[in-house]
Design an enzyme around this catalytic site. Structure first.
Site, PDB file in Angstrom:
ATOM      1  CD  GLU A 290     -79.868 -51.930 -32.764  1.00 38.54           C
ATOM      2  OE1 GLU A 290     -80.000 -53.159 -32.652  1.00 38.54           O
ATOM      3  OE2 GLU A 290     -78.759 -51.375 -32.914  1.00 38.54           O
TER       4      GLU A 290
ATOM      5  CB  THR B 193     -86.107 -48.531 -30.987  1.00 39.02           C
ATOM      6  OG1 THR B 193     -85.127 -47.711 -31.310  1.00 39.02           O
ATOM      7  CG2 THR B 193     -87.393 -47.579 -31.438  1.00 39.02           C
TER       8      THR B 193
ATOM      9  CG  HIS C 105     -77.652 -39.234 -27.566  1.00 40.03           C
ATOM     10  ND1 HIS C 105     -76.889 -40.174 -26.680  1.00 40.03           N
ATOM     11  CD2 HIS C 105     -76.847 -39.153 -28.607  1.00 40.03           C
ATOM     12  CE1 HIS C 105     -75.584 -40.462 -27.389  1.00 40.03           C
ATOM     13  NE2 HIS C 105     -75.755 -39.815 -28.230  1.00 40.03           N
TER      14      HIS C 105
ATOM     15  CG  MET D 259     -75.850 -42.323 -17.229  1.00 40.08           C
ATOM     16  SD  MET D 259     -76.195 -41.412 -18.936  1.00 40.08           S
ATOM     17  CE  MET D 259     -74.612 -41.779 -19.766  1.00 40.08           C
ATOM     18  NE  ARG D 260     -76.712 -50.101 -15.479  1.00 40.29           N
ATOM     19  CZ  ARG D 260     -75.627 -50.478 -15.133  1.00 40.29           C
ATOM     20  NH1 ARG D 260     -74.558 -49.439 -15.064  1.00 40.29           N
ATOM     21  NH2 ARG D 260     -75.201 -51.752 -15.489  1.00 40.29           N
TER      22      ARG D 260
ATOM     23  CB  SER E  32     -79.721 -30.463 -14.908  1.00 46.06           C
ATOM     24  OG  SER E  32     -79.287 -31.034 -16.221  1.00 46.06           O
TER      25      SER E  32
ATOM     26  CG  ASP F 174     -78.131 -43.532 -27.837  1.00 46.84           C
ATOM     27  OD1 ASP F 174     -76.926 -43.565 -27.781  1.00 46.84           O
ATOM     28  OD2 ASP F 174     -78.982 -43.286 -27.108  1.00 46.84           O
TER      29      ASP F 174
ATOM     30  CB  SER G 106     -81.320 -36.236 -30.773  1.00 47.57           C
ATOM     31  OG  SER G 106     -80.333 -35.712 -31.592  1.00 47.57           O
TER      32      SER G 106
ATOM     33  CG  LEU H  71     -83.195 -49.523 -20.432  1.00 42.12           C
ATOM     34  CD1 LEU H  71     -84.283 -48.241 -20.790  1.00 42.12           C
ATOM     35  CD2 LEU H  71     -83.470 -50.294 -19.081  1.00 42.12           C
TER      36      LEU H  71
ATOM     37  NE  ARG I 253     -77.744 -55.704 -20.122  1.00 33.85           N
ATOM     38  CZ  ARG I 253     -78.007 -55.109 -21.253  1.00 33.85           C
ATOM     39  NH1 ARG I 253     -78.270 -53.962 -21.796  1.00 33.85           N
ATOM     40  NH2 ARG I 253     -77.652 -55.991 -22.546  1.00 33.85           N
TER      41      ARG I 253
ATOM     42  CG  ASN J  28     -82.430 -41.242 -24.084  1.00 31.21           C
ATOM     43  OD1 ASN J  28     -82.161 -41.056 -22.742  1.00 31.21           O
ATOM     44  ND2 ASN J  28     -81.257 -41.482 -25.140  1.00 31.21           N
TER      45      ASN J  28
HETATM   46  C1  GRF Z   1     -77.251 -34.890 -20.327  1.00 31.77           C
HETATM   47  O1  GRF Z   1     -76.225 -34.310 -20.967  1.00 31.77           O
HETATM   48  C2  GRF Z   1     -77.984 -35.848 -20.939  1.00 31.77           C
HETATM   49  O2  GRF Z   1     -77.803 -35.743 -22.376  1.00 31.77           O
HETATM   50  C3  GRF Z   1     -76.815 -37.074 -20.895  1.00 31.77           C
HETATM   51  O3  GRF Z   1     -76.490 -37.139 -19.513  1.00 31.77           O
HETATM   52  C4  GRF Z   1     -76.487 -35.793 -19.240  1.00 31.77           C
HETATM   53  C5  GRF Z   1     -77.228 -35.910 -17.826  1.00 31.77           C
HETATM   54  O4  GRF Z   1     -77.558 -34.838 -17.383  1.00 31.77           O
HETATM   55  N1  GRF Z   1     -77.643 -38.313 -21.316  1.00 31.77           N
HETATM   56  P1  GRF Z   1     -78.610 -34.543 -16.019  1.00 31.77           P
HETATM   57  O5  GRF Z   1     -78.554 -35.862 -15.096  1.00 31.77           O
HETATM   58  O6  GRF Z   1     -79.767 -34.339 -16.690  1.00 31.77           O
HETATM   59  O7  GRF Z   1     -78.095 -33.284 -15.484  1.00 31.77           O
END
Ligand code: GRF
Length: 197
Positions: A144, A142, A110, A91-92, A14, A146, A137, A94, A66, A108
């Site tokens: 580290e 980087t 978060h 969600m990987r 989304s 988030d 946010s 890096l 990885r 990114n």
């Molecule tokens: C979002 O809340 C984003 O902040 C988090 O994963 C969710 C992904 O949503 N990292 P989408 O795939 O963009 O709908």
């Protein structure tokens, strides 16, 4: 010069859709590629329907290797020569080596008010802590997790009776406003933090 943007997703995408939709008209950037670590990610079909080239590098066959997974990801990305990479629900985690390839040009989103609640289950943790507000946010990536410089934040109130799901839904609305606004500024060279809400 119009900036070329590649987006990485893991799920429904989304945020990716909002970003791609925003890069129209006088926007200083254009989406050129959407990639995923999951070939079945719903967002890939949405990107293709918007006319954006897509790819998938399934992380599972790499069985935790990885560097090998990222080498293929890097190869696919480089072929599109992006100026900016947007992680949008990717969600990987890096490695430092991969992140250094895109130093200062990988963003990114978060779902927390960083530096609070790095990692997962951000809304559940905000509720358990009794926070009065939550949010999201956009930051530079980087090594580290988030942890990079914040480019924008949006705040929402935590309401009585909130569950992690109801709070996540309220935050997601702000994500869809914040990320496109930050990307437009970033692509125009303005890295000053943007605060919404
Ligand atoms: C979002 O809340 C984003 O902040 C988090 O994963 C969710 C992904 O949503 N990292 P989408 O795939 O963009 O709908």
């Amino acid at each position: 010069m119009t900036k070329r943007v590649a987006l990485l997703i893991s799920g429904g995408g989304s945020n990716m859709v909002k970003l791609v939709e925003s890069m129209q008209g006088d926007h200083p950037a254009r989406a050129v590629l959407v990639g995923s670590n999951d070939p079945e990610a719903g967002g890939l079909k949405k990107a293709a329907a918007m006319g954006i080239e897509t790819f998938a590098v399934d992380h599972r066959p790499f069985k935790g290797d990885r560097p090998a997974f990222e080498a293929e990801l890097q190869r696919q990305l480089e072929a599109a020569q992006p100026d900016i990479i947007c992680l949008a629900g990717f969600m990987r985690v890096l490695t430092e080596g991969f992140v250094r390839n895109w130093d200062g040009r990988m963003l990114n989103i978060h779902p927390s008010l960083l530096p609070k609640y790095k990692g997962l289950h951000t809304h559940k943790r905000a509720l358990e802590a009794g926070d009065a507000e939550a949010g999201c946010s956009v930051h530079l990536v980087t090594p580290e997790l988030d942890d990079g410089p914040i480019l924008g934040q949006a705040r929402v109130p935590v309401e009585a009776g909130d569950t992690a799901d109801t709070l996540a839904a309220r935050v997601l609305v702000q994500e869809h406003l914040l990320y496109p606004a930050v990307l437009r500024r970033f692509a125009a060279g303005d890295h000053a933090p943007l605060m919404l809400g």
